[in-house]
Design a protein around this motif. Structure first.
Motif, PDB file in Angstrom:
ATOM      1  N   LEU A 172      -1.142  70.625  20.657  1.00 34.57           N
ATOM      2  CA  LEU A 172       0.263  70.112  21.085  1.00 34.57           C
ATOM      3  C   LEU A 172       1.110  69.637  19.844  1.00 34.57           C
ATOM      4  O   LEU A 172       2.037  68.521  20.138  1.00 34.57           O
ATOM      5  N   GLY A 189      -7.956  66.230  24.147  1.00 27.20           N
ATOM      6  CA  GLY A 189      -6.735  66.375  23.458  1.00 27.20           C
ATOM      7  C   GLY A 189      -6.927  67.152  22.201  1.00 27.20           C
ATOM      8  O   GLY A 189      -5.955  67.551  21.347  1.00 27.20           O
ATOM      9  N   THR A 190      -8.092  67.718  21.954  1.00 29.95           N
ATOM     10  CA  THR A 190      -8.341  68.657  20.940  1.00 29.95           C
ATOM     11  C   THR A 190      -8.809  69.995  21.222  1.00 29.95           C
ATOM     12  O   THR A 190      -9.050  70.949  20.482  1.00 29.95           O
ATOM     13  N   PHE A 191      -9.070  70.174  22.588  1.00 28.27           N
ATOM     14  CA  PHE A 191      -9.555  71.449  23.392  1.00 28.27           C
ATOM     15  C   PHE A 191      -8.796  71.934  24.457  1.00 28.27           C
ATOM     16  O   PHE A 191      -9.584  72.866  25.171  1.00 28.27           O
ATOM     17  N   GLY A 192      -7.549  71.278  24.533  1.00 28.23           N
ATOM     18  CA  GLY A 192      -7.028  71.754  25.817  1.00 28.23           C
ATOM     19  C   GLY A 192      -7.549  71.628  27.231  1.00 28.23           C
ATOM     20  O   GLY A 192      -8.249  70.607  27.316  1.00 28.23           O
ATOM     21  N   LYS A 239      -7.651  67.160  28.404  1.00 30.43           N
ATOM     22  CA  LYS A 239      -6.762  66.306  27.645  1.00 30.43           C
ATOM     23  C   LYS A 239      -6.252  65.319  28.372  1.00 30.43           C
ATOM     24  O   LYS A 239      -6.374  65.346  29.650  1.00 30.43           O
ATOM     25  N   GLN A 297       1.161  64.314  25.931  1.00 32.43           N
ATOM     26  CA  GLN A 297       2.044  65.320  26.768  1.00 32.43           C
ATOM     27  C   GLN A 297       1.065  65.864  27.714  1.00 32.43           C
ATOM     28  O   GLN A 297       0.075  66.182  27.248  1.00 32.43           O
ATOM     29  N   THR A 338     -10.984  67.407  16.346  1.00 39.15           N
ATOM     30  CA  THR A 338     -10.283  67.736  15.191  1.00 39.15           C
ATOM     31  C   THR A 338     -11.044  68.959  14.556  1.00 39.15           C
ATOM     32  O   THR A 338     -10.215  69.993  14.135  1.00 39.15           O
ATOM     33  N   ALA A 339     -12.415  69.023  14.464  1.00 37.74           N
ATOM     34  CA  ALA A 339     -13.099  70.215  13.854  1.00 37.74           C
ATOM     35  C   ALA A 339     -12.687  71.473  14.561  1.00 37.74           C
ATOM     36  O   ALA A 339     -12.775  72.647  13.839  1.00 37.74           O
ATOM     37  N   ALA A 389      -1.486  72.504  13.774  1.00 38.59           N
ATOM     38  CA  ALA A 389      -2.784  72.194  13.445  1.00 38.59           C
ATOM     39  C   ALA A 389      -3.725  73.227  13.963  1.00 38.59           C
ATOM     40  O   ALA A 389      -4.238  74.026  13.046  1.00 38.59           O
ATOM     41  N   CYS A 390      -3.862  73.634  15.208  1.00 41.66           N
ATOM     42  CA  CYS A 390      -5.036  74.136  15.670  1.00 41.66           C
ATOM     43  C   CYS A 390      -4.490  76.006  15.645  1.00 41.66           C
ATOM     44  O   CYS A 390      -5.225  76.892  15.580  1.00 41.66           O
ATOM     45  N   PHE A 406     -10.248  72.633  15.631  1.00 40.31           N
ATOM     46  CA  PHE A 406      -8.810  73.273  14.728  1.00 40.31           C
ATOM     47  C   PHE A 406      -9.206  74.141  13.831  1.00 40.31           C
ATOM     48  O   PHE A 406      -8.265  75.103  13.300  1.00 40.31           O
ATOM     49  N   TYR A 416      -6.935  70.223   4.636  1.00 42.80           N
ATOM     50  CA  TYR A 416      -7.930  70.373   5.484  1.00 42.80           C
ATOM     51  C   TYR A 416      -7.657  71.188   6.697  1.00 42.80           C
ATOM     52  O   TYR A 416      -8.870  71.775   7.169  1.00 42.80           O
ATOM     53  N   VAL A 451       1.116  62.998  19.224  1.00 39.29           N
ATOM     54  CA  VAL A 451       1.528  63.714  20.307  1.00 39.29           C
ATOM     55  C   VAL A 451       1.918  63.039  21.556  1.00 39.29           C
ATOM     56  O   VAL A 451       2.885  63.364  22.007  1.00 39.29           O
ATOM     57  N   LEU A 480      -3.844  77.428  18.433  1.00 42.52           N
ATOM     58  CA  LEU A 480      -4.338  77.592  19.756  1.00 42.52           C
ATOM     59  C   LEU A 480      -3.825  77.087  21.177  1.00 42.52           C
ATOM     60  O   LEU A 480      -4.340  77.548  21.971  1.00 42.52           O
ATOM     61  N   GLY A 481      -2.533  76.350  20.695  1.00 42.65           N
ATOM     62  CA  GLY A 481      -2.286  75.749  22.110  1.00 42.65           C
ATOM     63  C   GLY A 481      -3.048  74.502  22.597  1.00 42.65           C
ATOM     64  O   GLY A 481      -2.795  74.152  23.686  1.00 42.65           O
ATOM     65  N   ALA A 482      -3.937  73.815  21.784  1.00 42.41           N
ATOM     66  CA  ALA A 482      -4.816  73.002  22.238  1.00 42.41           C
ATOM     67  C   ALA A 482      -4.243  71.475  21.617  1.00 42.41           C
ATOM     68  O   ALA A 482      -4.384  70.595  22.581  1.00 42.41           O
ATOM     69  N   GLU A 527      -8.501  77.433  26.126  1.00 41.72           N
ATOM     70  CA  GLU A 527      -8.047  77.887  24.831  1.00 41.72           C
ATOM     71  C   GLU A 527      -8.806  78.368  24.040  1.00 41.72           C
ATOM     72  O   GLU A 527      -8.698  79.083  22.933  1.00 41.72           O
ATOM     73  N   ASN A 550      -1.679  62.521  14.029  1.00 41.05           N
ATOM     74  CA  ASN A 550      -0.944  62.950  15.224  1.00 41.05           C
ATOM     75  C   ASN A 550      -0.231  61.967  15.868  1.00 41.05           C
ATOM     76  O   ASN A 550      -0.635  60.855  15.770  1.00 41.05           O
TER      77      ASN A 550
END
Lengths: 255, 304
Positions: free
Chosen positions: A227, B22-25, B45, B74, B266-267, A220-221, B269, A53, B71, A223-225, B29, B69
């Motif tokens: 974590l 949580g997916t886009f900082g 986030k 954080q 998630t997309a 996963a990313c 990523f 994926y 996480v 890009l640092g998004a 980023e 995930n």
């Protein structure tokens, strides 16, 4: 800072190395490859895979404005699909990612690679050699047939080899190679399996040698998004390997 | 001419596409890849009262058409956000929405009190659905009483737009949505991740350090679409739809099911430009179908 981008690349060549490795030579469909630093990586979209994926983080083996080389080991479904990519197919690549190795090095640098972890060291060696650093490679593998790009490494700098079965060079793990005991070494850059990097780090600490390692925590990313790929550091706790790394000075790491 | 504006409570978004928390900082980023001002909103986030280190590595497992995930929220805490992150994003030409998490009601209220002073925080999304923290989090989102107590306390502390993010890990999500509406939220968003688990069969150990984690990605989309449809039929506040949106088509699917706006998570990523492409797709879709405003798209599913 070079802008990160999503670019399409054409697979110009897929050079198989034995059953387990492919060297993908890519060229941008449009434009030129952005400047990259040794130790940086890319995120490649996996084509034709029903079970994967996410993109796959792959370190940059070589890059100039026209070409990008990725050395891929068949590990799981994603890398298997990448290794099976046909010449002429197009891959979506996000690059350049991560920090890269330090190139401001003085004295003698020993670049230690294990398995497919040798990939980013080729460019690093060239760059350091150009800067006048005395570079030596120490490359380790299970067997002679797992030693990749040996000729290219030899063209760049002197190469020491360790194989577990003794089929070439020193017999044993890289950490038992005599070159590691040399007093000349002032800097180590290391990329390979985790147990190898930990063992190298332990030797570097004991001998007071500056040492950088390149981590490959699951991402996963990139890009640092998200974590997801965090490494616990002494100074900042959990940090993203994809943006704070993948290269870390061992002084920051808790292992 | 297509008007992409949508309203969530008193808040107007320039288009229905937001980024999932949580997916886009914090947005920056992704600034190399897209013009952030093209987004309807950025949901930053999950932010808590005190800094959190999150869960130990490994925190991620790839799964068929998705990922797990763990996480564990954080983040560096709301004060760090206010001092170091907010100044860099407050002038973005998009709506900044802060996802607020906590282990106690006092935590949620404390974060809101600190966010109140930040004018450009257009809205908050109250996260009562994180499956990855032991204390609080999802436990507030799995009972009507828990949901009501958090939402009414936050409502008293926050007079700008409030969205409550619901967990799908319940028997009947419409009950929780109604409880949130009754306690005064302006909107609900759903779904957060689905509780899941993966085992490394060779090592015979869980892949994630926390054993279980939250499943996201395309694999959850049909369930999320169903839940959005159910909730949109159960409440009168706007519904923000999310869960496995991979492209503009999927975003439209959620809107047809009754979502006023959507979030893409998630997309990002896989395609860091997916959000902007989705905005373009929705615009084109509305033109093709002769829709002048997003209100015509929301809940437009026929034949039911």
């Amino acid at each position: 800072m070079v802008m990160k981008q999503v670019m399409d690349f054409t697979v110009k060549a897929n050079d198989k190395h034995g059953d387990n490795y492919s060297l993908l030579k890519l060229a941008p469909v449009k434009g030129s490859v952005p400047p990259v630093k040794p130790g940086q990586f890319v995120q490649v979209e996996v084509p034709n895979s029903k079970t994967t994926y996410l993109r796959r983080p792959i370190s940059i083996n070589y890059a100039d404005t026209h070409e990008l080389w990725l050395l891929v080991r068949r590990a799981g479904a994603g890398t298997r699909s990448l290794c099976d990519t046909q010449e002429g197919s197009v891959l979506s690549v996000v690059l350049p990612l991560g920090n890269g190795f330090t190139t401001d090095v003085k004295g003698t640098a020993l670049l230690i690679g294990g398995g497919v972890g040798i990939a980013p060291l080729l460019m690093l060696g060239s760059k350091l050699a150009v800067r006048g650093v005395d570079v030596q490679f120490l490359l380790g593998a299970r067997s002679m047939s797992d030693l990749l790009e040996l000729d290219l490494f030899r063209q760049t700098a002197p190469v020491h080899v360790a194989t577990e079965d003794g089929s070439l060079g020193h017999k044993g793990l890289v950490t038992t190679h005599p070159v590691l005991q040399s007093d000349e070494i002032t800097h180590i850059a290391c990329c390979g399996p985790m147990p190898m990097m930990k063992a190298v780090a332990a030797i570097a600490r004991e001998r007071g040698i500056n040492c950088e390692v390149s981590l490959e925590n699951m991402m996963a990313c990139g890009l640092g998004a998200c974590l997801c790929c965090v490494e616990d550091t002494k100074d900042e706790g959990n940090v993203c390997v994809c943006t704070d790394g993948p290269v870390f000075n061992i002084n920051r790491l808790k292992w | 001419m297509v008007n992409l504006n949508v309203k969530i409570g008193s808040l107007t978004l320039k288009n229905p596409v937001m980024t999932a928390s949580g997916t886009f900082g914090y947005g920056e980023e992704f600034a190399d890849f897209i013009d952030l001002s093209r987004l309807g909103g950025i949901i930053v986030k999950g932010t808590t009262l005190n800094p959190r280190q999150g869960n130990p590595y490994p925190r991620m497992a790839e799964t068929p058409s998705g990922m797990l995930n763990a996480v564990g929220l954080q983040n560096k805490g709301v004060d760090y956000f206010a001092q170091h992150i907010y100044p860099g994003i407050k002038d973005l030409d998009t709506r900044v929405i802060v996802n607020v998490s906590g282990a106690s009601i006092e935590d949620y209220v404390g974060v809101c009190e600190r966010l109140r002073g930040l004018d450009k925080v257009a809205a908050i999304e109250v996260n009562i659905s994180c499956p990855n923290v032991k204390q609080g989090g999802m436990s507030f989102g799995t009972t009507c009483d828990g949901c009501e107590s958090v939402v009414s306390a936050v409502r008293r502390a926050w007079d700008r737009t409030m969205i409550v993010k619901l967990t799908p890990n319940v028997t009947d999500i419409t009950e929780i949505a109604r409880a949130a509406e009754g306690a005064g939220t302006d909107a609900v968003s759903l779904t957060n991740t689905f509780l899941g688990m993966a085992i490394d069969v060779e090592r015979q150990r869980p892949v994630l350090s926390t054993i279980t984690g939250g499943l996201s990605g395309a694999c959850i989309r049909p369930i999320a679409v169903r839940m959005v449809w159910q909730v949109a039929n159960a409440v009168s506040v706007p519904v923000v739809g999310l869960g496995g949106i991979m492209n503009g088509r999927d975003a439209v699917e959620f809107m047809l099911a009754g979502a006023t706006a959507v979030q893409i998570g998630t997309a990002n990523f896989i395609d860091p430009q997916v959000t902007v492409k989705a905005v373009e797709y929705i615009q084109d879709y509305m033109q093709r179908h002769g829709m002048a405003s997003c209100a015509e798209l929301t809940g437009a599913m026929k034949g039911v």
